[in-house]
Scaffold this motif. Structure first.
Motif, PDB file in Angstrom:
ATOM      1  N   LYS A 134       0.857  -1.182   0.000  1.00 49.13           N
ATOM      2  CA  LYS A 134       0.000   0.000   0.000  1.00 49.13           C
ATOM      3  C   LYS A 134       0.887   1.224   0.000  1.00 49.13           C
ATOM      4  O   LYS A 134       1.830   1.311   0.804  1.00 49.13           O
ATOM      5  CB  LYS A 134      -0.929   0.013   1.219  1.00 49.13           C
ATOM      6  N   ILE A 135       0.628   2.163  -0.900  1.00 44.84           N
ATOM      7  CA  ILE A 135       1.420   3.383  -1.003  1.00 44.84           C
ATOM      8  C   ILE A 135       0.507   4.573  -0.713  1.00 44.84           C
ATOM      9  O   ILE A 135      -0.491   4.790  -1.410  1.00 44.84           O
ATOM     10  CB  ILE A 135       2.047   3.528  -2.408  1.00 44.84           C
ATOM     11  N   GLU A 136       0.839   5.308   0.325  1.00 44.77           N
ATOM     12  CA  GLU A 136       0.077   6.506   0.676  1.00 44.77           C
ATOM     13  C   GLU A 136       0.553   7.692  -0.161  1.00 44.77           C
ATOM     14  O   GLU A 136       1.738   7.838  -0.437  1.00 44.77           O
ATOM     15  CB  GLU A 136       0.252   6.824   2.163  1.00 44.77           C
ATOM     16  N   ASN A 137      -0.381   8.535  -0.558  1.00 46.24           N
ATOM     17  CA  ASN A 137      -0.086   9.735  -1.340  1.00 46.24           C
ATOM     18  C   ASN A 137       0.855   9.437  -2.515  1.00 46.24           C
ATOM     19  O   ASN A 137       1.954  10.003  -2.614  1.00 46.24           O
ATOM     20  CB  ASN A 137       0.524  10.816  -0.441  1.00 46.24           C
ATOM     21  N   PRO A 138       0.448   8.555  -3.400  1.00 48.17           N
ATOM     22  CA  PRO A 138       1.325   8.163  -4.516  1.00 48.17           C
ATOM     23  C   PRO A 138       1.541   9.294  -5.509  1.00 48.17           C
ATOM     24  O   PRO A 138       0.694  10.192  -5.661  1.00 48.17           O
ATOM     25  CB  PRO A 138       0.545   7.014  -5.173  1.00 48.17           C
ATOM     26  N   GLN A 139       2.674   9.261  -6.185  1.00 43.60           N
ATOM     27  CA  GLN A 139       2.957  10.250  -7.214  1.00 43.60           C
ATOM     28  C   GLN A 139       2.056  10.004  -8.421  1.00 43.60           C
ATOM     29  O   GLN A 139       1.750   8.873  -8.772  1.00 43.60           O
ATOM     30  CB  GLN A 139       4.414  10.140  -7.658  1.00 43.60           C
ATOM     31  N   LYS A 140       1.656  11.086  -9.056  1.00 45.48           N
ATOM     32  CA  LYS A 140       0.861  10.967 -10.275  1.00 45.48           C
ATOM     33  C   LYS A 140       1.747  10.477 -11.417  1.00 45.48           C
ATOM     34  O   LYS A 140       2.917  10.835 -11.494  1.00 45.48           O
ATOM     35  CB  LYS A 140       0.229  12.306 -10.636  1.00 45.48           C
ATOM     36  N   GLY A 141       1.165   9.677 -12.266  1.00 42.77           N
ATOM     37  CA  GLY A 141       1.914   9.142 -13.390  1.00 42.77           C
ATOM     38  C   GLY A 141       1.309   7.827 -13.827  1.00 42.77           C
ATOM     39  O   GLY A 141       0.156   7.516 -13.517  1.00 42.77           O
ATOM     40  N   TYR A 142       2.080   7.042 -14.536  1.00 44.79           N
ATOM     41  CA  TYR A 142       1.625   5.751 -15.037  1.00 44.79           C
ATOM     42  C   TYR A 142       2.203   4.625 -14.188  1.00 44.79           C
ATOM     43  O   TYR A 142       3.390   4.605 -13.886  1.00 44.79           O
ATOM     44  CB  TYR A 142       2.053   5.557 -16.490  1.00 44.79           C
ATOM     45  N   GLY A 195       2.789 -15.456  -6.877  1.00 48.04           N
ATOM     46  CA  GLY A 195       3.562 -14.968  -8.015  1.00 48.04           C
ATOM     47  C   GLY A 195       4.405 -13.759  -7.667  1.00 48.04           C
ATOM     48  O   GLY A 195       4.427 -13.282  -6.527  1.00 48.04           O
ATOM     49  N   VAL A 196       5.108 -13.259  -8.662  1.00 48.30           N
ATOM     50  CA  VAL A 196       5.962 -12.073  -8.523  1.00 48.30           C
ATOM     51  C   VAL A 196       5.561 -11.053  -9.579  1.00 48.30           C
ATOM     52  O   VAL A 196       5.543 -11.357 -10.777  1.00 48.30           O
ATOM     53  CB  VAL A 196       7.453 -12.426  -8.690  1.00 48.30           C
ATOM     54  N   LEU A 197       5.241  -9.872  -9.139  1.00 50.70           N
ATOM     55  CA  LEU A 197       4.868  -8.778 -10.040  1.00 50.70           C
ATOM     56  C   LEU A 197       6.013  -7.792 -10.178  1.00 50.70           C
ATOM     57  O   LEU A 197       6.626  -7.391  -9.189  1.00 50.70           O
ATOM     58  CB  LEU A 197       3.651  -8.024  -9.525  1.00 50.70           C
ATOM     59  N   LEU A 198       6.272  -7.387 -11.421  1.00 51.05           N
ATOM     60  CA  LEU A 198       7.179  -6.278 -11.664  1.00 51.05           C
ATOM     61  C   LEU A 198       6.323  -5.028 -11.780  1.00 51.05           C
ATOM     62  O   LEU A 198       5.333  -4.993 -12.520  1.00 51.05           O
ATOM     63  CB  LEU A 198       7.944  -6.498 -12.965  1.00 51.05           C
ATOM     64  N   VAL A 199       6.680  -3.992 -11.011  1.00 49.90           N
ATOM     65  CA  VAL A 199       5.923  -2.740 -11.001  1.00 49.90           C
ATOM     66  C   VAL A 199       6.794  -1.638 -11.591  1.00 49.90           C
ATOM     67  O   VAL A 199       7.929  -1.454 -11.168  1.00 49.90           O
ATOM     68  CB  VAL A 199       5.488  -2.366  -9.563  1.00 49.90           C
ATOM     69  N   VAL A 200       6.230  -0.918 -12.550  1.00 49.53           N
ATOM     70  CA  VAL A 200       6.960   0.163 -13.217  1.00 49.53           C
ATOM     71  C   VAL A 200       6.159   1.456 -13.048  1.00 49.53           C
ATOM     72  O   VAL A 200       5.013   1.550 -13.505  1.00 49.53           O
ATOM     73  CB  VAL A 200       7.176  -0.113 -14.707  1.00 49.53           C
ATOM     74  N   TYR A 201       6.772   2.441 -12.391  1.00 46.72           N
ATOM     75  CA  TYR A 201       6.174   3.784 -12.287  1.00 46.72           C
ATOM     76  C   TYR A 201       6.888   4.704 -13.244  1.00 46.72           C
ATOM     77  O   TYR A 201       8.129   4.731 -13.296  1.00 46.72           O
ATOM     78  CB  TYR A 201       6.293   4.341 -10.878  1.00 46.72           C
ATOM     79  N   GLU A 202       6.108   5.466 -14.029  1.00 45.49           N
ATOM     80  CA  GLU A 202       6.677   6.426 -14.967  1.00 45.49           C
ATOM     81  C   GLU A 202       5.956   7.764 -14.852  1.00 45.49           C
ATOM     82  O   GLU A 202       4.724   7.812 -14.812  1.00 45.49           O
ATOM     83  CB  GLU A 202       6.546   5.915 -16.406  1.00 45.49           C
ATOM     84  N   LYS A 203       6.720   8.831 -14.767  1.00 45.08           N
ATOM     85  CA  LYS A 203       6.124  10.161 -14.754  1.00 45.08           C
ATOM     86  C   LYS A 203       5.465  10.450 -16.103  1.00 45.08           C
ATOM     87  O   LYS A 203       5.900   9.954 -17.124  1.00 45.08           O
ATOM     88  CB  LYS A 203       7.201  11.227 -14.490  1.00 45.08           C
ATOM     89  N   LYS A 204       4.415  11.280 -16.066  1.00 43.40           N
ATOM     90  CA  LYS A 204       3.771  11.697 -17.309  1.00 43.40           C
ATOM     91  C   LYS A 204       4.651  12.697 -18.030  1.00 43.40           C
ATOM     92  O   LYS A 204       5.323  13.502 -17.408  1.00 43.40           O
ATOM     93  CB  LYS A 204       2.412  12.320 -17.018  1.00 43.40           C
TER      94      LYS A 204
END
Length: 204
Positions: A134-142, A195-204
């Protein structure tokens, strides 16, 4: 909590590195010169030094050029040996695609060992999970998720624009690409049963 900051020899576009007193800073090969430019002296330098001139440095571990693992991987192993609980890797992307993929695979390996590991650049963060987060106040993006195992079962996404409930994602399925946060929520959750998830965050 002991953190390790690793700077590799890829594209270095994030200079926001602020190690604390008990943290470890490791330069992988030409990462030494990236650190030098931003005024940080590493605790260790490791590599075969095929990406630049070999630095004149006391705590230097020279590797053979003919080896099975990348310099970045060896830097991660060194961080593990120094009892790091978290590893932040910079300049791990760009350059040779094969090395970028190898670095992503390596971060999954170390995550499964119980070491929180992230690849960080100016506009993206890559990490792996095998348990709920759980991530509080997440950054906007993809936010994109990819199955790193044959399949990830029981995926539930909350706080996203496109939510999922008890979904199975296969490693041949790119359904999880380019999600966004729900602007009416101040958190996001990614839950999975296996399972194992790869998570990718990218700025807009």
């Amino acid at each position: 909590m002991k953190r390790a900051y690793i700077v590799a020899a890829g594209d270095f576009d994030n200079k926001n590195i602020h190690p604390k007193k008990n943290d470890i800073v490791i330069a992988a090969d030409a990462g030494f010169y990236y650190l030098k430019k931003i005024g940080i002296t590493p605790d260790y330098v490791i590599g075969d030094f095929d990406s630049g001139d070999e630095p004149d440095f006391n705590n230097k571990i020279k590797l053979k050029r003919e080896k099975d693992r990348t310099d970045t991987y060896e830097a991660m192993k060194l961080a593990e040996e120094k009892h790091a609980n978290e590893i932040f890797i910079y300049a791990a992307l760009g350059g040779r695609v094969s090395h970028s993929i190898a670095n992503i695979i390596s971060l999954v390996e170390f995550t499964l060992k119980g070491i929180k590991t992230k690849i960080i650049s100016n506009d993206k963060i890559i990490f792996a999970i095998n348990k709920n987060i759980k991530i509080e106040n997440p950054q906007k993006g993809y936010y994109s998720i990819f199955s790193f195992t044959d399949k990830c079962e029981g995926i539930t996404l909350k706080g996203f624009k496109y939510e999922l409930e008890n979904f199975t994602l296969k490693n041949t399925d790119a359904l999880g690409v380019s999600n966004e946060i729900n602007e009416n929520k101040n958190y996001i959750e990614i839950n999975l049963k296996s399972g194992v998830l790869l998570v990718v965050y990218e700025k807009k």
